[in-house]
Scaffold this motif. Structure first.
Motif, PDB file in Angstrom:
ATOM      1  N   GLU A 199      47.577  36.714  39.662  1.00 45.20           N
ATOM      2  CA  GLU A 199      46.575  36.772  38.599  1.00 45.20           C
ATOM      3  C   GLU A 199      45.773  38.061  38.774  1.00 45.20           C
ATOM      4  N   ASP A 200      45.646  38.819  37.683  1.00 47.71           N
ATOM      5  CA  ASP A 200      44.918  40.086  37.736  1.00 47.71           C
ATOM      6  C   ASP A 200      43.428  39.842  37.474  1.00 47.71           C
ATOM      7  N   HIS A 201      42.593  40.262  38.435  1.00 47.01           N
ATOM      8  CA  HIS A 201      41.149  40.116  38.282  1.00 47.01           C
ATOM      9  C   HIS A 201      40.451  41.469  38.289  1.00 47.01           C
ATOM     10  N   GLY A 202      41.118  42.465  37.720  1.00 46.17           N
ATOM     11  CA  GLY A 202      40.513  43.787  37.590  1.00 46.17           C
ATOM     12  C   GLY A 202      40.597  44.606  38.853  1.00 46.17           C
ATOM     13  N   LYS A 203      39.688  44.350  39.796  1.00 43.66           N
ATOM     14  CA  LYS A 203      39.653  45.150  41.022  1.00 43.66           C
ATOM     15  C   LYS A 203      40.605  44.625  42.084  1.00 43.66           C
ATOM     16  N   TYR A 204      41.248  43.511  41.835  1.00 44.29           N
ATOM     17  CA  TYR A 204      42.213  42.971  42.786  1.00 44.29           C
ATOM     18  C   TYR A 204      43.107  41.953  42.094  1.00 44.29           C
ATOM     19  N   GLN A 205      44.215  41.610  42.759  1.00 47.29           N
ATOM     20  CA  GLN A 205      45.098  40.547  42.289  1.00 47.29           C
ATOM     21  C   GLN A 205      44.995  39.368  43.246  1.00 47.29           C
ATOM     22  N   TRP A 206      45.334  38.195  42.747  1.00 43.82           N
ATOM     23  CA  TRP A 206      45.054  36.957  43.481  1.00 43.82           C
ATOM     24  C   TRP A 206      46.221  35.982  43.338  1.00 43.82           C
ATOM     25  N   THR A 207      46.485  35.188  44.385  1.00 43.36           N
ATOM     26  CA  THR A 207      47.505  34.147  44.298  1.00 43.36           C
ATOM     27  C   THR A 207      47.246  33.088  45.363  1.00 43.36           C
ATOM     28  N   LEU A 208      48.028  32.029  45.305  1.00 44.78           N
ATOM     29  CA  LEU A 208      47.929  30.937  46.284  1.00 44.78           C
ATOM     30  C   LEU A 208      49.174  30.938  47.155  1.00 44.78           C
TER      31      LEU A 208
END
Length: 509
Positions: A135-144
């Motif tokens: 998931e793109d959150h602008g300043k970083y990407q995120w996942t589980l």
């Protein structure tokens, strides 16, 4: 040179461009450690190149690393070992693990040297079902990470949060850490900076500031009200050596008054005489020794509110002269833990050094207090030996007046001190602490833990964790801790394999 308006028109845009480029450069090269909060309770820095060399990983071929990776369930570690050069993670910079009480879950960070490669690695893990879509959150990407926790990364840092809490809470915290200013991060902390200056396989920073009980602990230890252990830091440096894991550390504080107090307390203890160490049987689980001048110890304890309260209770017994009892102590005090009795009470053996002229009075004091506690006192069949018991409470203790010492125990099998030295003492010449002159010394026997029924039951109840602990304990022969003066200490864990280090053993499996 005179600057005309015409020249200014030319210089101004150039200056703006230079400032813009400089600002962009500074922002883009922001250090990856800036995500570590300044109020972290624990920070562990891991020297990745040193760990890889020490463990033998740097000498393994790509095929050997891939074979090892296949045995690992953790997706992040599996990826790292499968193709380390193409993960996008720097293996020449340190990795950090940090946590904060009631704030940060255990979080592991790596420096990112190629965001494109790292993103490609995540897509591979997504395809293999190891993690969710990014998931793109602008300043970083995120996942589980499945079975591990949450992960966020950008072009400078990879964060792996080991948490089972609400993802929204973790997201809020990661957002805060990703945009954290340099003044708010751990690199502005003088204790952390000092720790990082020393080369080690792993450096450990522990702050008392975030421990909820720090204030209460300060009061218990008699620390003056104008200072607190919240200003205390522990810095430790861990090395994986052949045949042992060694840790040298120190207590650090910027509070000059607290430092002065700690120095004064450390000066009370004397160099250990090691008088009673040969008398401790080799099957004891643990032993603690200190050289204590009784008069100074009594003065120190009277600074503790808790001890003052206990002394107040003891005054109800006019026959027990508590100050005389403590002041009769002069030399080594050695206590050994031998396991548990049938009532799960810890079995303790204790030697207290005293002048012969003080022994009878000390025993009289002790007998008086035992009787106040509801325990009867009687001489044993052997002169100089005494028994205290309360049958209804199932309590029995034994005392012996030896040459220059008082012997106490509640272990029925150790009613009398051994004649001469123990046939196979725990304390041998190969222990580093035995070559030093500490005032305090502690030794733990891992093999005795493994054969103790109580600890075996405890390990069985811990499942896989207990099995791992049993393996680790089985590989160790002894663990020691001792002070080295100047608020410094050392901890050594000795292993059965004297030719290799523990990391080699782990990664060779």
């Amino acid at each position: 040179m005179k600057i005309t308006r015409k020249k200014l028109y030319v210089i101004a845009p150039v200056a703006v461009i230079i400032l813009f480029i400089a600002g962009w450069f500074i922002f883009s090269t922001k250090d990856y450690t800036q995500v570590i909060p300044g109020d972290a309770s624990v920070v562990v820095s891991i020297d990745v190149p040193s760990i890889m060399k020490t463990s033998g990983l740097s000498a393994k071929t790509p095929e050997q690393l891939k074979a090892y990776a296949d045995k690992i369930y953790n997706p992040g570690l599996k990826l790292l070992f499968h193709d380390p050069a193409n993960t996008g993670i720097s293996l020449t910079d340190k990795a950090y693990l940090f946590a904060s009480f009631n704030k940060d879950e255990p979080t592991l960070i790596f420096k990112v040297n190629d965001e494109g490669k790292l993103e490609k690695s995540f897509k591979q893990m997504i395809a293999e079902g190891m993690c969710d879509e990014l998931e793109d959150h602008g300043k970083y990407q995120w996942t589980l990470f499945h079975g591990v926790g949450y992960c966020a990364f950008n072009k400078r840092v990879l964060m792996i949060v080991s948490a089972e809490t609400n993802p929204e809470n973790v997201m809020v915290r990661i957002n805060e850490l990703m945009k954290q200013s340099e003044s708010d991060c751990i690199t502005a902390n003088k204790a952390f900076v000092k720790m990082e200056q020393k080369r080690a396989d792993m450096n450990i920073y522990i702050s008392f500031d975030a421990i909820p009980q720090a204030t209460a602990l300060s009061m218990m230890m008699g620390v003056p009200s104008n200072m607190s252990l919240r200003d205390m830091r522990i810095l430790a440096h861990l090395h994986f050596d052949k045949g042992r894991i060694s840790t040298d550390g120190e207590y650090f504080t910027e509070n000059k008054e607290l430092q002065k107090y700690l120095d004064a307390q450390a000066a009370i203890a004397k160099v250990l005489n090691k008088t009673f160490l040969p008398k401790i049987p080799s099957n004891a689980i643990a032993s603690l020794s200190m050289n204590l001048p009784g008069d100074k110890i009594y003065s120190l304890l009277m600074g503790f509110d808790t001890f003052k309260q206990e002394v107040g209770k003891m005054k109800m017994n006019p026959n027990f002269k508590v100050s005389d009892f403590f002041k009769s102590i002069n030399g080594d005090v050695t206590m050994a833990f031998a396991g548990f009795n049938q009532y799960t009470d810890p079995k303790i053996v204790m030697y207290v050094a005293m002048p012969n002229s003080k022994l009878n009075e000390a025993l009289k004091n002790l007998t008086s207090q035992m009787q106040m506690a509801g325990m009867s006192a009687r001489p044993a069949s052997t002169p100089g030996e005494y028994i205290f018991e309360n049958s209804s409470m199932k309590l029995t203790a034994y005392a012996t007046l030896g040459p220059g010492y008082l012997y106490l125990t509640n272990d029925e099998l150790m009613q009398q001190p051994p004649k001469g030295n123990a046939p196979a003492p725990m304390f041998t010449s190969n222990l580093e602490g035995m070559k030093q002159r500490p005032s305090g010394y502690m030794l733990v026997n891992p093999q005795s833990i493994l054969v103790n029924g109580y600890f075996n039951q405890l390990l069985n109840g811990l499942g896989n964790i207990g099995s791992t602990l049993r393996t680790v304990l089985g590989a160790c022969t002894a663990a020691e801790a001792f002070n080295k003066g100047n608020n410094q200490f050392q901890i050594n864990v000795y292993t059965k394999d004297q030719q290799n280090n523990v990391l080699q053993k782990i990664f060779d499996k």
